[in-house]
Design an enzyme around this catalytic site. Structure first.
Site, short mmCIF file in Angstrom:
data_model
loop_
_atom_site.label_atom_id
_atom_site.label_comp_id
_atom_site.label_asym_id
_atom_site.label_seq_id
_atom_site.Cartn_x
_atom_site.Cartn_y
_atom_site.Cartn_z
N CYS A 57 0.69 -1.19 0.05
CA CYS A 57 0.00 0.01 0.09
C CYS A 57 0.95 1.14 0.07
O CYS A 57 0.31 2.36 0.18
CB CYS A 57 -0.80 0.25 1.03
SG CYS A 57 -2.22 -1.36 1.02
N LYS A 106 -8.89 0.52 9.96
CA LYS A 106 -8.94 -0.66 8.87
C LYS A 106 -8.14 -1.83 9.46
O LYS A 106 -6.89 -1.43 9.70
CB LYS A 106 -8.61 0.06 7.73
CG LYS A 106 -8.38 -1.00 6.59
CD LYS A 106 -7.90 -0.46 5.02
CE LYS A 106 -7.78 -1.42 4.18
NZ LYS A 106 -6.95 -0.90 2.89
N ARG A 126 -0.14 -7.24 5.22
CA ARG A 126 -0.32 -5.90 5.59
C ARG A 126 -0.05 -5.54 7.03
O ARG A 126 -0.77 -4.71 7.51
CB ARG A 126 -1.53 -5.38 5.03
CG ARG A 126 -1.62 -5.42 3.46
CD ARG A 126 -2.42 -4.40 2.97
NE ARG A 126 -3.15 -5.10 1.70
CZ ARG A 126 -2.47 -5.13 0.36
NH1 ARG A 126 -1.15 -4.97 0.36
NH2 ARG A 126 -3.08 -5.38 -0.78
N LYS A 156 -13.64 -0.66 9.06
CA LYS A 156 -13.62 -1.69 8.05
C LYS A 156 -12.84 -2.93 8.30
O LYS A 156 -11.66 -2.63 9.09
CB LYS A 156 -13.02 -1.10 6.73
CG LYS A 156 -12.53 -2.05 5.77
CD LYS A 156 -11.89 -1.39 4.53
CE LYS A 156 -11.56 -2.51 3.36
NZ LYS A 156 -10.76 -1.98 2.70
C1 PBG Z 1 -6.93 -0.75 -0.28
C2 PBG Z 1 -8.19 -1.64 -0.15
C3 PBG Z 1 -8.40 -2.87 0.04
C4 PBG Z 1 -9.93 -2.78 0.25
C5 PBG Z 1 -10.25 -1.43 -0.05
N1 PBG Z 1 -9.34 -0.69 -0.48
C6 PBG Z 1 -7.69 -3.91 0.09
C7 PBG Z 1 -6.64 -4.27 1.09
O1 PBG Z 1 -6.50 -3.30 2.12
O2 PBG Z 1 -6.10 -5.37 1.19
C8 PBG Z 1 -10.54 -4.03 0.48
C9 PBG Z 1 -12.00 -3.96 -0.14
C10 PBG Z 1 -12.92 -5.04 0.12
O3 PBG Z 1 -12.43 -6.25 0.70
O4 PBG Z 1 -14.00 -5.08 -0.09
N2 PBG Z 1 -5.99 -0.94 0.30
#
Ligand code: PBG
Length: 324
Positions: A128, A195, A217, A248
């Site tokens: 990221c 997140k 991550r 999230k």
């Molecule tokens: C970008 C991002 C992700 C998601 C939204 N923005 C993937 C991640 O962090 O690996 C996941 C969205 C989903 O699973 O519906 N970093």
């Protein structure tokens, strides 16, 4: 106490139940994620997410008229040839997402367009952020500059909100500063404030070709075990100037959502992620549960826990079901 008090009195009829209802779903609550491909006349199904597809901007614009969600969240899915170590294509004003934003806004000016601000879809290694040459780890501070450039490119294209999801420390502040310097005072920031490093993102990484080529991550996303840390992280984003805070994934993290709802006065969104969507779809397809009833219940419970808005791949279906 029973028998003077009987909880069933308020539950006896549909009318009595409706009268006492604390939470309701309305079409205004939903944000629909869109996965945008470069090129023309491209449409690809996502096998892990039945009903979701990646499409090119020309087809997206044709579909735009029919979108009933008040807001969309745009994700770019560039081809492998457009990725590099430094996510160069992410900051170009003529690139995929700015093009899609302009086209959507031309067709549907009132549609609220939010864009995801993260480098994982644009880096050749799938992390990221930018990697530090010496350690190979994600270099937080070097990443801020690229995220800010990406946010400015999206704001210039007409995005109403940018949504930083890289979990870089200081990203909200850096992006707010860059937007204000660029004159984009009205572009709001919806921060992916809490997140988590979640296995529920699995299907999305297939959908967006954004899985990390090595490692995971966990050095930048939140540990699933930690609620206090999540609230602290989210409140930092608030202090840095986020206009919206987001939690999230949604359903496994409703406790975090409920606590954040009381800890902040900003609007709070919840992201029902790809894995949550896939569970409902596949269980529904196998007749293990009633998909419509379960999806409506999940969304209602996410609202009850405190979400003002829900980002969900089911947005269009939910709106259809709510409005009958
Ligand atoms: C970008 C991002 C992700 C998601 C939204 N923005 C993937 C991640 O962090 O690996 C996941 C969205 C989903 O699973 O519906 N970093």
């Amino acid at each position: 106490m029973f028998p003077r008090t009987r909880m069933r009195r308020n539950r006896r009829t549909e009318g009595l139940r409706r009268l006492a209802e604390e939470t309701a779903l309305t079409p205004a609550d939903f944000i629909l994620p869109l996965l945008v491909l470069p090129g023309k006349r491209r449409r690809e199904a996502v096998s892990a997410m039945p009903g979701v597809e990646r499409i090119s901007t020309d087809l997206l614009v044709r579909r735009a008229e029919a979108i009933r969600s008040p807001a969309v969240m745009v994700f770019g899915v560039p081809d492998a040839g457009d990725k590099d170590e430094r996510a160069s294509s992410a900051i170009r004003e003529d690139s995929l997402v700015p093009g899609a934003v302009r086209a959507l806004k031309r067709k549907r000016p009132e549609l609220i367009v939010i864009t995801d601000i993260c480098l994982c879809g644009y880096t050749s290694h799938g992390h990221c952020g930018i990697l530090a040459a010496a350690s190979g780890e994600v270099d937080n501070d070097a990443t801020l500059e690229v995220l800010s450039g990406m946010a400015k490119a999206h704001a210039a294209a007409g995005a109403d909100m940018v949504a930083p999801s890289a979990m870089a420390d200081g990203q909200v502040r850096a992006i707010r500063d860059a937007l204000d310097e660029g004159g984009f005072h009205h572009t709001a920031i919806m921060s992916y404030a809490a997140k988590f490093a979640s296995s529920f993102y699995g299907p999305f990484r297939e959908a967006a070709h954004s899985a990390p080529a090595f490692g995971d991550r966990r050095s930048y996303q939140l540990p699933p075990a930690n609620r206090r840390e999540a609230i602290r992280d989210a409140l930092m984003d608030e202090a840095e100037g986020a206009d919206w805070l987001m939690v999230k994934p949604a359903m496994p993290y409703l406790d975090v959502l409920a606590e954040l709802r009381t800890a902040t006065r900003r609007p709070v969104a919840a992201y029902q992620v790809s894995g949550e969507y896939a569970m409902l779809k596949f269980a529904g397809a196998a007749s293990a549960l009633d998909e419509k009833a379960a999806a409506l219940e999940a969304a209602l419970c996410i609202r009850r826990a405190g979400a003002d808005a829900i980002i969900t791949y089911s947005a269009e279906e939910l709106i259809q079901w709510i409005t009958g």
